[in-house]
Design a protein around this motif. Structure first.
Motif, PDB file in Angstrom:
ATOM      1  N   THR A 159       0.976  -1.295  -0.150  1.00 47.32           N
ATOM      2  CA  THR A 159      -0.053   0.009   0.147  1.00 47.32           C
ATOM      3  C   THR A 159       0.830   1.309   0.090  1.00 47.32           C
ATOM      4  O   THR A 159       2.070   1.215   0.320  1.00 47.32           O
ATOM      5  CB  THR A 159      -0.955   0.012   1.258  1.00 47.32           C
ATOM      6  OG1 THR A 159      -1.609   1.126   1.261  1.00 47.32           O
ATOM      7  CG2 THR A 159      -0.338   0.027   2.655  1.00 47.32           C
ATOM      8  N   CYS A 160       0.240   2.399  -0.380  1.00 46.92           N
ATOM      9  CA  CYS A 160       1.205   3.642  -0.299  1.00 46.92           C
ATOM     10  C   CYS A 160       0.589   4.540   0.505  1.00 46.92           C
ATOM     11  O   CYS A 160       0.697   5.626   0.359  1.00 46.92           O
ATOM     12  CB  CYS A 160       0.936   4.215  -1.782  1.00 46.92           C
ATOM     13  SG  CYS A 160       1.631   3.265  -3.135  1.00 46.92           S
ATOM     14  N   ASN A 161      -0.118   4.093   1.553  1.00 42.82           N
ATOM     15  CA  ASN A 161      -0.722   4.876   2.760  1.00 42.82           C
ATOM     16  C   ASN A 161      -0.251   4.420   4.046  1.00 42.82           C
ATOM     17  O   ASN A 161      -0.311   3.187   4.112  1.00 42.82           O
ATOM     18  CB  ASN A 161      -2.138   5.260   2.727  1.00 42.82           C
ATOM     19  CG  ASN A 161      -2.631   6.052   1.724  1.00 42.82           C
ATOM     20  OD1 ASN A 161      -2.180   7.191   1.482  1.00 42.82           O
ATOM     21  ND2 ASN A 161      -3.930   5.989   1.066  1.00 42.82           N
ATOM     22  N   PRO A 162       0.084   5.051   4.988  1.00 44.14           N
ATOM     23  CA  PRO A 162       0.772   4.534   6.035  1.00 44.14           C
ATOM     24  C   PRO A 162      -0.538   4.228   7.207  1.00 44.14           C
ATOM     25  O   PRO A 162      -1.275   4.884   7.254  1.00 44.14           O
ATOM     26  CB  PRO A 162       1.700   5.745   6.720  1.00 44.14           C
ATOM     27  CG  PRO A 162       1.186   6.776   6.445  1.00 44.14           C
ATOM     28  CD  PRO A 162       0.607   6.329   4.780  1.00 44.14           C
ATOM     29  N   GLY A 163      -0.354   3.092   7.807  1.00 42.72           N
ATOM     30  CA  GLY A 163      -1.403   2.640   8.939  1.00 42.72           C
ATOM     31  C   GLY A 163      -2.753   2.508   8.317  1.00 42.72           C
ATOM     32  O   GLY A 163      -3.709   2.696   9.236  1.00 42.72           O
ATOM     33  N   SER A 164      -2.853   2.012   7.124  1.00 41.44           N
ATOM     34  CA  SER A 164      -4.103   1.766   6.436  1.00 41.44           C
ATOM     35  C   SER A 164      -4.691   0.313   6.975  1.00 41.44           C
ATOM     36  O   SER A 164      -4.106  -0.463   7.756  1.00 41.44           O
ATOM     37  CB  SER A 164      -3.812   1.490   5.035  1.00 41.44           C
ATOM     38  OG  SER A 164      -3.093   0.200   4.727  1.00 41.44           O
ATOM     39  N   GLY A 165      -5.857   0.160   6.618  1.00 41.41           N
ATOM     40  CA  GLY A 165      -6.715  -1.293   6.910  1.00 41.41           C
ATOM     41  C   GLY A 165      -6.017  -2.064   6.397  1.00 41.41           C
ATOM     42  O   GLY A 165      -5.922  -3.672   7.170  1.00 41.41           O
ATOM     43  N   LEU A 166      -5.438  -2.373   5.441  1.00 41.28           N
ATOM     44  CA  LEU A 166      -4.519  -3.442   4.809  1.00 41.28           C
ATOM     45  C   LEU A 166      -3.521  -3.697   5.163  1.00 41.28           C
ATOM     46  O   LEU A 166      -3.326  -5.068   5.779  1.00 41.28           O
ATOM     47  CB  LEU A 166      -4.430  -3.052   3.013  1.00 41.28           C
ATOM     48  CG  LEU A 166      -3.450  -4.191   2.501  1.00 41.28           C
ATOM     49  CD1 LEU A 166      -4.164  -5.426   2.490  1.00 41.28           C
ATOM     50  CD2 LEU A 166      -3.371  -3.822   1.064  1.00 41.28           C
ATOM     51  N   ALA A 167      -2.658  -2.683   5.790  1.00 40.83           N
ATOM     52  CA  ALA A 167      -1.399  -3.060   6.929  1.00 40.83           C
ATOM     53  C   ALA A 167      -1.757  -3.613   7.964  1.00 40.83           C
ATOM     54  O   ALA A 167      -0.965  -4.466   8.263  1.00 40.83           O
ATOM     55  CB  ALA A 167      -0.834  -1.653   6.932  1.00 40.83           C
TER      56      ALA A 167
END
Length: 269
Positions: A159-167
């Motif tokens: 992913t390219c966003n920090p702290g995301s649901g996927l992470a």
């Protein structure tokens, strides 16, 4: 949501073609540096992935839109490049294969569909699932990763966003934060490039770990066109120090660089 944040560039329609190209290129130069920061996360995942694939596990990519297409591209290139069976690396896109060419409305919003798609491949706990989503919040991808992890599969999220649901859902979070896009929210640009680079790193390092590269050569590549036949011939010539005609005959007889070289060395101990 950094991927949705405002572009650093404004009034794009008033810029010259040169200014547009220069701006896009300036942004693209940030991508490799962002990927570099994620190498420790990529390393941890690949180290966990290689033994599972050595034991017969498969690698699945799931994604929607651009992310799904990138996974399919990476998966489809593994058999011709490394001579592995079709079905060892599998790319799945929300909306099915028709979504490769044409967007399928709302396909990414079904959080249960990815697992149904994976089940069509008789997925087991030996397999690995990589979710790809620039935003990190795509329901199709998050739902698939959650279900796969609950099943016992190894999971990762790119992913390219920090702290995301996927992470949060994946065992291994690979976060490549490239910043705002040149065109606001157009994640097929920097985010897509970052995802492609990460997928290249994963599949290439895994195939090397599986013994599909010798030295720096693709010795198991499929000879699917004249360019690759010529490349294979030259590889055999360089390895064995023999004439082109003999190398070509060996390659034609045995079907791969590895098999041709092994046969020759066994015949000339």
């Amino acid at each position: 949501m950094i991927t949705e944040s405002e572009s650093h560039y404004h009034n794009l329609e008033n810029l010259s073609v040169f200014e547009l190209l220069q701006g896009i290129n300036r942004e693209d130069q940030k991508v490799a540096l962002a990927v570099e920061k994620a190498i420790p996360s990529i390393e941890a995942f690949v180290k966990a992935l290689i033994p599972r694939m050595q034991a017969g596990g498969r690698l699945f990519y799931i994604g929607a839109g651009t992310s799904g297409r990138l996974g399919i591209v990476d998966a489809s290139e593994c058999p011709p490049t490394y001579g592995v069976p079709h079905g060892m690396v599998i790319g799945i896109i929300a909306g099915g294969d028709s979504a490769i060419r044409k967007a399928v409305e709302f396909a990414e919003d079904d959080e249960e569909q990815a697992w149904k798609d994976l089940m069509r491949h008789s997925i087991t706990e030996k397999d690995t699932v990589v979710g790809i989503a620039a935003s990190g919040r795509t329901p199709y991808v998050i739902g698939g990763i959650q279900a796969a992890r609950a099943k016992g599969c190894l999971t990762a999220g790119i992913t390219c966003n920090p702290g995301s649901g996927l992470a949060q859902a994946a065992e291994h979070a690979i976060e490549v934060v490239v910043g705002p896009e040149f065109v606001t929210g157009s994640t097929r640009m920097k985010a897509g490039t970052a995802q492609k680079l990460v997928l290249n790193m994963i599949s290439t390092s895994v195939m090397i770990g599986l013994g599909r590269v010798k030295g720096n050569k693709m010795v198991d590549m499929q000879l699917s066109n004249l360019k690759l036949v010529d490349r294979g011939t030259r590889m055999i010539m360089a390895e064995l120090g023999i004439a082109e005609s003999e190398a070509a005959e060996l390659l034609q007889a045995h079907g791969s660089v590895r098999k041709a070289v092994d046969f020759y060395k066994n015949a000339h101990p």
